[in-house]
Design an enzyme around this catalytic site. Sequence first.
Site, PDB file in Angstrom:
ATOM      1  N   LYS A   1      -2.810   0.885  15.179  1.00  0.00           N
ATOM      2  CA  LYS A   1      -2.853   1.802  14.049  1.00  0.00           C
ATOM      3  C   LYS A   1      -3.497   3.134  14.457  1.00  0.00           C
ATOM      4  O   LYS A   1      -4.288   3.190  15.415  1.00  0.00           O
ATOM      5  CB  LYS A   1      -3.605   1.180  12.882  1.00  0.00           C
ATOM      6  CG  LYS A   1      -4.996   0.708  13.241  1.00  0.00           C
ATOM      7  CD  LYS A   1      -5.792   0.175  12.054  1.00  0.00           C
ATOM      8  CE  LYS A   1      -5.256  -1.091  11.473  1.00  0.00           C
ATOM      9  NZ  LYS A   1      -6.205  -1.745  10.540  1.00  0.00           N
TER      10      LYS A   1
ATOM     11  N   CYS B   1     -15.753  -8.808   6.869  1.00  0.00           N
ATOM     12  CA  CYS B   1     -15.619  -9.116   8.295  1.00  0.00           C
ATOM     13  C   CYS B   1     -15.851  -7.824   9.077  1.00  0.00           C
ATOM     14  O   CYS B   1     -15.931  -6.745   8.486  1.00  0.00           O
ATOM     15  CB  CYS B   1     -14.237  -9.717   8.595  1.00  0.00           C
ATOM     16  SG  CYS B   1     -12.940  -8.503   8.861  1.00  0.00           S
TER      17      CYS B   1
ATOM     18  N   ARG C   1       0.861  -1.191   0.000  1.00  0.00           N
ATOM     19  CA  ARG C   1       0.000   0.000   0.000  1.00  0.00           C
ATOM     20  C   ARG C   1       0.891   1.232   0.000  1.00  0.00           C
ATOM     21  O   ARG C   1       1.818   1.321   0.808  1.00  0.00           O
ATOM     22  CB  ARG C   1      -0.832  -0.058   1.266  1.00  0.00           C
ATOM     23  CG  ARG C   1      -1.860   0.983   1.437  1.00  0.00           C
ATOM     24  CD  ARG C   1      -2.576   0.795   2.770  1.00  0.00           C
ATOM     25  NE  ARG C   1      -3.406  -0.391   2.834  1.00  0.00           N
ATOM     26  CZ  ARG C   1      -3.910  -0.895   3.959  1.00  0.00           C
ATOM     27  NH1 ARG C   1      -3.652  -0.327   5.112  1.00  0.00           N
ATOM     28  NH2 ARG C   1      -4.667  -1.968   3.932  1.00  0.00           N
TER      29      ARG C   1
ATOM     30  N   ARG D   1      -1.159   6.626   9.792  1.00  0.00           N
ATOM     31  CA  ARG D   1      -1.212   6.140   8.400  1.00  0.00           C
ATOM     32  C   ARG D   1      -1.424   7.288   7.401  1.00  0.00           C
ATOM     33  O   ARG D   1      -1.406   8.453   7.790  1.00  0.00           O
ATOM     34  CB  ARG D   1      -2.385   5.155   8.275  1.00  0.00           C
ATOM     35  CG  ARG D   1      -2.417   4.045   9.334  1.00  0.00           C
ATOM     36  CD  ARG D   1      -1.670   2.868   8.836  1.00  0.00           C
ATOM     37  NE  ARG D   1      -1.754   1.704   9.695  1.00  0.00           N
ATOM     38  CZ  ARG D   1      -2.522   0.624   9.441  1.00  0.00           C
ATOM     39  NH1 ARG D   1      -3.339   0.610   8.410  1.00  0.00           N
ATOM     40  NH2 ARG D   1      -2.458  -0.427  10.216  1.00  0.00           N
TER      41      ARG D   1
ATOM     42  N   CYS E   1      -7.562 -11.122   1.334  1.00  0.00           N
ATOM     43  CA  CYS E   1      -7.567 -10.726   2.739  1.00  0.00           C
ATOM     44  C   CYS E   1      -7.650 -11.940   3.658  1.00  0.00           C
ATOM     45  O   CYS E   1      -8.615 -12.709   3.600  1.00  0.00           O
ATOM     46  CB  CYS E   1      -8.734  -9.780   3.030  1.00  0.00           C
ATOM     47  SG  CYS E   1      -8.727  -9.330   4.782  1.00  0.00           S
TER      48      CYS E   1
ATOM     49  N   LYS F   1      -5.231   6.750  12.595  1.00  0.00           N
ATOM     50  CA  LYS F   1      -5.668   7.302  11.308  1.00  0.00           C
ATOM     51  C   LYS F   1      -6.124   8.749  11.438  1.00  0.00           C
ATOM     52  O   LYS F   1      -6.808   9.089  12.401  1.00  0.00           O
ATOM     53  CB  LYS F   1      -6.798   6.455  10.751  1.00  0.00           C
ATOM     54  CG  LYS F   1      -6.364   5.020  10.497  1.00  0.00           C
ATOM     55  CD  LYS F   1      -7.464   4.196   9.889  1.00  0.00           C
ATOM     56  CE  LYS F   1      -6.946   2.816   9.522  1.00  0.00           C
ATOM     57  NZ  LYS F   1      -8.003   1.989   8.927  1.00  0.00           N
TER      58      LYS F   1
ATOM     59  N   CYS G   1     -13.389  -2.253   6.870  1.00  0.00           N
ATOM     60  CA  CYS G   1     -12.504  -1.502   5.972  1.00  0.00           C
ATOM     61  C   CYS G   1     -13.237  -0.628   4.954  1.00  0.00           C
ATOM     62  O   CYS G   1     -12.652   0.308   4.418  1.00  0.00           O
ATOM     63  CB  CYS G   1     -11.549  -2.454   5.259  1.00  0.00           C
ATOM     64  SG  CYS G   1     -10.464  -3.308   6.411  1.00  0.00           S
TER      65      CYS G   1
ATOM     66  N   CYS H   1     -15.078  -3.694   0.717  1.00  0.00           N
ATOM     67  CA  CYS H   1     -13.657  -3.895   0.973  1.00  0.00           C
ATOM     68  C   CYS H   1     -13.141  -5.000   0.049  1.00  0.00           C
ATOM     69  O   CYS H   1     -13.910  -5.660  -0.643  1.00  0.00           O
ATOM     70  CB  CYS H   1     -13.441  -4.279   2.421  1.00  0.00           C
ATOM     71  SG  CYS H   1     -14.068  -5.928   2.790  1.00  0.00           S
TER      72      CYS H   1
END
Length: 555
Positions: free
Chosen positions: A200, A464, A70, A139, A425, A202, A468, A419
């Site tokens: 993470k 899931c 990414r 990120r 994934c 964001k 995302c 997603c």
Amino acid sequence: MASPNERIKKDSQHLRGTLAESLGDGHTGALRANDTQLSKFHGFYQQDDRDVRAERAKRKLEPLYSFMLRARVPGGVVTPQQWLVIDRLGRELSGGSVRLTTRQTFQYHGILKEGLKPLIQGLHSALLDSIAACGDVNRNVLCNTNPVDSSLHAEVYRQTVLLSEHLLPGTRAYHEIWLDEEKVAHSEEPIYGDTYLPRKFKTAVAIPPHNDVDVYANDLGFVAIAENGKLRGYNVLVGGGMGTTHGDTATYPRAASALGFISPEQMNVVAEAVLTTQRDFGNRDDRKNARLKYTLDRLGVDAFRAEVEKRSGVTFLPEVPVVFTQQGDRFGWVQGIDGKEHLTLFVPEGRLIDKGEQRWLEGLRAIAQVHQGDFRMTANQNLIIAGVPQAQKAQIDALVAEYGLKVPTSRLRENAMACVALPTCGLAMAEAERYLEDFVAKVQTLLDEVGLGDQDIVTRITGCPNGCARPFLAEIGLVGKAPGRYNLYLGADGRGLRVNKLYRENQTEAEILAELKPVLARYKAEGLEAERFGDFVVRGGIVKEVRDAQVDFHA
Ligand code: SRM
Ligand code: SF4
């Protein structure tokens, strides 16, 4: 007890680990176990093709390992020259596909271990990188993309890029491992420290009235406030996030809360204070409970604000009232205040490939060869060909037509997102990207049957509950539970301010459509003028409103 990732980070010599050795090991397509965690900070994940996993296991072969990389592209803006490099690397090293993501950047899938270094070096040659695109760090920073309505955009975008740079890790590990820079004896992490963040982190910057970046889904958000066409400052938001775990009521999606208003110059110092507050107060024992939203709910907004004020030396002023009118993108040509033209193209599921009549890579390559403005990736997996002089509009239109880049669509489809999910994934429980088009077509049939026709209802599917494609901010949200089965969520507001609520659990497609039809019929019959579907289901008592996600989401 600290989670195993904490030890991996601490022992990694600032993200170096044994990545160089892992890369050189020709006996396996995989990395060493600890390096699979560290690789994320360098922008890539180890994956395997789940479509062939069982068959390979039967043949006693190791999984078909490959990598997803990414890029970090603050605000999603790239030049035509950069686009040509992105396109070439996608064709040469990623099986002819580039995937636009929900965070204004692009991903390559299916890269073999030996392809990683050429890929990163190729990106570097175009002044692009994948540093901190993933991992327990700040990120890619999002920014409203459309330079159409206000002079604010250029200024806010410039600040977004500076913020992204300011919050980068200090380590030179990326440059040493991938770009062959000489190893330095000692490196510092002045902002992050040796163990980086608990999880993470964001950040997004929005310019009202458009909430195209879903700013309330971020750990840290800035909402630009204008006065007489000039940037006056930002409302600061904290504690947004989507990720949940099925059956675990200690996890929940949350829309961000406001800390208050700051001046433009205070952006970086406040961002750093929010980040270090999360660094020092975040949960390092349980990664499922480690995001800033949980730290915020544990400390309380007032105590969190006081801590940020102490660290930054900034006193928040009261939040300035703002109105957001929509999530998602605006499609087609729009003229900017500078007279330049901007074309937003709907990219089905963000997947840029050459297939049938739609030849995305070929078409965008042809456009990049003549385009004088830039390309802007949106946070909804779409692409803007921005800054086109009036005189060149017809040429761009002709190329769009020639390569099939104007996809026939509906308002429902344009506002729908999925997603990646299967087959790449590793966390997917159900299909998403490969299912969205089919599902949306069936919902459109329902809309036609109940007489709603071309409706703009924000619809999102994820494989899931990690969320995302931000399904908990969708008016119709499907979240994968098992192959062919989804939880159905209703009641988000279509502006990205309120999360939705579970309506039906573990449903098949037929069950979901049967549940939706009477609700849509009621909306047609009882909905008020200009009332959004998500607001109607709350007003109509079909689902309860989620005000405080920690309490209401599971109630
Ligand atoms: Fe995500 C993990 C794909 C945006 C929440 N996400 C993953 C991984 C890397 C799976 C993994 O850990 O092994 C997925 C890779 C799939 C693949 O094959 O490409 C993945 N996430 C994506 C992308 C590509 C979805 C897309 O279709 O566009 C998006 C890339 C964004 C980017 O460019 O940086 C993507 N992920 C998001 C968002 C949306 C956003 O940020 O606006 C969220 C919800 C917001 C949030 O973070 O709360 C999101 N991804 C997660 C989570 C849950 C985090 C949590 O707090 O629980 C995971 C799993 C994890 O971190 O453990 C995850
Ligand atoms: Fe994978 Fe789940 Fe994210 Fe979809 S929501 S890409 S299935 S982690």
